[in-house]
Motif scaffolding. Sequence first.
Motif, PDB file in Angstrom:
ATOM      1  N   GLY A  71       0.804  -1.232   0.000  1.00 20.90           N
ATOM      2  CA  GLY A  71       0.000   0.000   0.000  1.00 20.90           C
ATOM      3  C   GLY A  71       0.829   1.272   0.000  1.00 20.90           C
ATOM      4  O   GLY A  71       0.902   1.983   1.001  1.00 20.90           O
ATOM      5  N   HIS A  85      -0.118   1.822  -5.593  1.00 25.17           N
ATOM      6  CA  HIS A  85      -1.460   2.293  -5.937  1.00 25.17           C
ATOM      7  C   HIS A  85      -1.586   2.749  -7.391  1.00 25.17           C
ATOM      8  O   HIS A  85      -2.674   2.737  -7.967  1.00 25.17           O
ATOM      9  N   LYS A 119     -10.956   5.047  -5.483  1.00 27.58           N
ATOM     10  CA  LYS A 119     -11.221   4.615  -4.095  1.00 27.58           C
ATOM     11  C   LYS A 119     -10.876   3.139  -3.925  1.00 27.58           C
ATOM     12  O   LYS A 119     -10.251   2.743  -2.940  1.00 27.58           O
ATOM     13  N   LYS A 120     -11.280   2.331  -4.914  1.00 30.97           N
ATOM     14  CA  LYS A 120     -10.991   0.882  -4.817  1.00 30.97           C
ATOM     15  C   LYS A 120      -9.480   0.627  -4.915  1.00 30.97           C
ATOM     16  O   LYS A 120      -8.919  -0.135  -4.142  1.00 30.97           O
ATOM     17  N   ASN A 131      -7.257   1.099  -1.959  1.00 34.44           N
ATOM     18  CA  ASN A 131      -7.430   0.145  -0.853  1.00 34.44           C
ATOM     19  C   ASN A 131      -6.871  -1.240  -1.212  1.00 34.44           C
ATOM     20  O   ASN A 131      -7.351  -2.245  -0.729  1.00 34.44           O
ATOM     21  N   PRO A 146      -5.862  -4.248   1.081  1.00 39.84           N
ATOM     22  CA  PRO A 146      -6.740  -3.543   2.019  1.00 39.84           C
ATOM     23  C   PRO A 146      -5.956  -2.905   3.160  1.00 39.84           C
ATOM     24  O   PRO A 146      -5.067  -3.535   3.741  1.00 39.84           O
ATOM     25  N   SER A 147      -6.280  -1.649   3.426  1.00 45.03           N
ATOM     26  CA  SER A 147      -5.554  -0.899   4.450  1.00 45.03           C
ATOM     27  C   SER A 147      -5.821  -1.476   5.838  1.00 45.03           C
ATOM     28  O   SER A 147      -6.949  -1.854   6.155  1.00 45.03           O
ATOM     29  N   THR A 170      -6.773   3.179   9.877  1.00 43.85           N
ATOM     30  CA  THR A 170      -7.703   4.243   9.497  1.00 43.85           C
ATOM     31  C   THR A 170      -6.850   5.439   9.033  1.00 43.85           C
ATOM     32  O   THR A 170      -5.653   5.510   9.371  1.00 43.85           O
TER      33      THR A 170
END
Length: 236
Positions: free
Chosen positions: A11, A16, A201-202, A205, A208-209, A212
């Motif tokens: 991530g 990304h 947005k997808k 992530n 997946p992060s 928060t």
Amino acid sequence: MSSDITLYTYGTPNGHKASVVLEELNIPYKTETVDIMTNAQKEPWFLDINPNGRIPALKDGNLRVFETGAIMLYLTDKYDKDYKISYPHGSADYYEMLSWLMFQMGGVGPMQGQAHHFVAMAKARSDYAIERYATETKRLYSVLESRLSSHDWLAGDKYTLADVANFTWVKSSPVILEFDLSEWPGVQKWVERISEREGVKKGLNVPPSTRTPDQTKELFASMRAKVAAMENTDKR
Ligand SMILES: N[C@@H](CCC(=O)N[C@@H](CS)C(=O)NCC(=O)O)C(=O)O
């Protein structure tokens, strides 16, 4: 659409870039997380996919592709037949897109990457290095502003992979470097526009992060504080 793609990633802004393009083009793919915190990217199995030992890298069947610029161009060449986020080869817009992509690959990525390192990850504090790379990153943002103050997108009249490449880096700067994007109002609006896209947005992530946004902010604040507390090692 069918594909046999596996994305090897983590991530980060570079990771990304690839996952956002895959999501924008609705290409089916599997994700394999390569934990750069444990140096998994330097293991022999991964060096067979990317001899440079950095994420992301991609396999499509037996074909390997490494370096995000090459990955993005491969994906659009093969899967963006309607030119949703690219332009036809040989067109003026194509070369404008390529120019802004290379600007990111040779400028924003390496310079901002060094700024991240010296501000938040260094094992020794160098105020000279912090100043040098933060200043150069800001200069590059002014170049983006020179285009985005009067245009919605970097190349031609639509959102392309060149926007994706620069966006993933610029959007991380407030959190990692404490940049205030209102210094570059056109860039700030462009970041907001891109952030609203579903594919973005997808893609942001993937994988997946586990934190928060507030936890991520806190993490980088503590990393910066650790470096700031060290004694400056510059020799004058
Ligand atoms: N130029 C490369 C840069 C890739 C890169 O620097 N990836 C970073 C994560 S953002 C990485 O793997 N860092 C771990 C390392 O350098 O060993 C690309 O665009 O793919």
